[in-house]
Design an enzyme around this catalytic site. Structure first.
Site, mmCIF file in Angstrom:
data_model
loop_
_atom_site.group_PDB
_atom_site.id
_atom_site.type_symbol
_atom_site.label_atom_id
_atom_site.label_comp_id
_atom_site.label_asym_id
_atom_site.label_seq_id
_atom_site.Cartn_x
_atom_site.Cartn_y
_atom_site.Cartn_z
ATOM 1 N N ASP A 1 14.491 3.703 -24.192
ATOM 2 C CA ASP A 1 14.423 3.044 -22.612
ATOM 3 C C ASP A 1 15.501 3.870 -21.973
ATOM 4 O O ASP A 1 16.582 4.188 -22.030
ATOM 5 C CB ASP A 1 14.325 1.825 -22.634
ATOM 6 C CG ASP A 1 13.497 1.221 -21.482
ATOM 7 O OD1 ASP A 1 12.850 1.855 -21.053
ATOM 8 O OD2 ASP A 1 13.633 0.345 -21.501
ATOM 9 N N ASN B 1 1.753 0.923 -21.792
ATOM 10 C CA ASN B 1 2.650 1.907 -20.752
ATOM 11 C C ASN B 1 1.135 2.237 -20.224
ATOM 12 O O ASN B 1 1.611 3.140 -19.052
ATOM 13 C CB ASN B 1 3.551 3.311 -21.604
ATOM 14 C CG ASN B 1 4.462 2.699 -22.360
ATOM 15 O OD1 ASN B 1 5.278 3.099 -22.868
ATOM 16 N ND2 ASN B 1 5.167 2.195 -21.193
HETATM 17 C C1 IPE Z 1 8.782 0.465 -24.704
HETATM 18 O O1 IPE Z 1 9.761 0.629 -22.918
HETATM 19 C C2 IPE Z 1 8.371 1.013 -24.871
HETATM 20 C C3 IPE Z 1 8.742 2.696 -25.191
HETATM 21 C C4 IPE Z 1 9.946 2.976 -25.049
HETATM 22 C C5 IPE Z 1 7.403 3.262 -25.433
HETATM 23 P P1 IPE Z 1 9.101 -0.160 -21.475
HETATM 24 O O2 IPE Z 1 10.237 0.254 -20.651
HETATM 25 O O3 IPE Z 1 8.037 0.451 -21.328
HETATM 26 O O4 IPE Z 1 9.574 -1.812 -21.773
HETATM 27 P P2 IPE Z 1 9.125 -3.129 -20.482
HETATM 28 O O5 IPE Z 1 8.100 -2.837 -19.968
HETATM 29 O O6 IPE Z 1 10.853 -2.709 -19.955
HETATM 30 O O7 IPE Z 1 9.752 -4.239 -21.627
HETATM 31 C C1 IPE Z 2 11.563 5.261 -21.480
HETATM 32 O O1 IPE Z 2 11.330 5.162 -19.852
HETATM 33 C C2 IPE Z 2 10.281 5.586 -21.694
HETATM 34 C C3 IPE Z 2 8.743 5.626 -21.844
HETATM 35 C C4 IPE Z 2 8.611 3.995 -22.108
HETATM 36 C C5 IPE Z 2 7.918 6.066 -21.819
HETATM 37 P P1 IPE Z 2 11.171 4.581 -19.166
HETATM 38 O O2 IPE Z 2 10.057 5.209 -18.862
HETATM 39 O O3 IPE Z 2 10.750 3.197 -19.571
HETATM 40 O O4 IPE Z 2 12.465 4.108 -18.267
HETATM 41 P P2 IPE Z 2 13.259 2.857 -17.388
HETATM 42 O O5 IPE Z 2 12.966 1.926 -18.276
HETATM 43 O O6 IPE Z 2 11.931 2.428 -16.108
HETATM 44 O O7 IPE Z 2 13.925 3.468 -17.048
HETATM 45 MG MG MG Z 3 11.466 1.019 -19.215
#
Ligand code: IPE
Ligand code: IPE
Ligand code: MG
Length: 247
Positions: free
Chosen positions: A17, A65
């Site tokens: 994340d 996502n």
């Molecule tokens: C969790 O991260 C999913 C992945 C790392 C693929 P998100 O960024 O989607 O989770 P939330 O929305 O912060 O809970």
């Molecule tokens: C994790 O990084 C990757 C995926 C969930 C695909 P994020 O895209 O969730 O990054 P933040 O949480 O917005 O910083």
């Molecule tokens: Mg995230």
């Protein structure tokens, strides 16, 4: 970066994340963070193996996502395909078995195709496995498992009266995988976001502030060192876990 060789978690799972925040902090588009995140996937795959881990599961795309802006979802799928095509040779050369968990049948055809090829070409490797959680959600997994289990009962392959965790868990995506010993989440968020809810029932959790594109082997080693300081009790008392001689 030293980790006692005696207690390296067999299966490490990572909620990767912080890609978006990494990019935003630099005034870059979010997709740039994902691009850098892919580089970290590469380095972490080999860092984990160097440290003695046997199975690494990476949460790459959740069911939720899909609700992100279409442009970001499209870019993520493009990156995934590009990454898989580029890595195929490396996986074969370095004997990395690739597997997936999640509803991969709902991914774009191009991604599915390269996944099929890579999984097929690496299926004989037994030393180290990379598991990508793609279009994964623990609740969906539970529903899919319940559906398959019900069908097996209806077909007379399972007996409802004999239901137990060991019979039911064979219907999860993770059927023949060991449970994760250590779950790491980067970016400072301290939630599980629908990841391996059942399988992580007794996993140790480590939450690290580092944003995924900045995650290094040292961070992984630190998480493993943290894991090593914990006592996994599985419902028992601390005394019960001590070897007889030490009592
Ligand atoms: C969790 O991260 C999913 C992945 C790392 C693929 P998100 O960024 O989607 O989770 P939330 O929305 O912060 O809970
Ligand atoms: C994790 O990084 C990757 C995926 C969930 C695909 P994020 O895209 O969730 O990054 P933040 O949480 O917005 O910083
Ligand atoms: Mg995230």
């Amino acid at each position: 970066m030293s980790v006692p060789a005696t207690n390296v978690p067999h299966h490490v799972a990572i909620i990767m994340d912080g890609n978006g925040r990494w990019a935003t902090k630099r005034g870059l588009p979010r997709i740039e963070g994902h691009r850098r995140g892919v580089e970290t996937v590469r380095t972490t795959t080999f860092a984990a193996r160097d440290l003695g881990v046997k199975m690494l599961t990476l949460y790459a795309f959740s069911i939720e996502n899909w609700k992100r802006p279409q442009e970001e979802v499209g870019a993520l799928m493009g990156l995934l395909e590009y990454y898989l095509k580029k890595e195929l040779e490396t996986f074969v050369r370095d004997r990395v078995r690739l597997r997936t968990i999640g509803r991969t049948e709902e991914l774009p055809e191009g991604v599915q195709k390269v996944l099929r090829t890579t999984i097929e070409e690496t299926k004989h490797f037994t030393d180290y496995t990379l598991v990508l959680a793609l279009n994964y959600g623990a609740r969906t997994e539970m529903v899919d498992a319940a559906r398959s289990y019900a069908a097996a009962v209806a077909a007379g392959k399972e007996k409802l009266n004999d239901s137990s965790w060991s019979t039911f868990s064979r219907y999860l995506y993770t059927a023949d995988m060991p449970e994760p010993d250590l779950v790491i989440r980067t970016s400072g968020e301290t939630r599980i976001s629908n990841f391996l809810l059942l399988q992580a029932a007794y996993a140790e959790f480590v939450f690290q502030p580092v944003l995924w594109p900045d995650f290094t082997k040292a961070d992984l080693a630190a998480a493993i060192a943290d894991y090593n300081r914990r006592e996994r009790r599985f419902g028992l008392t601390s005394e019960q876990l001590k070897p007889a001689a030490a009592k």
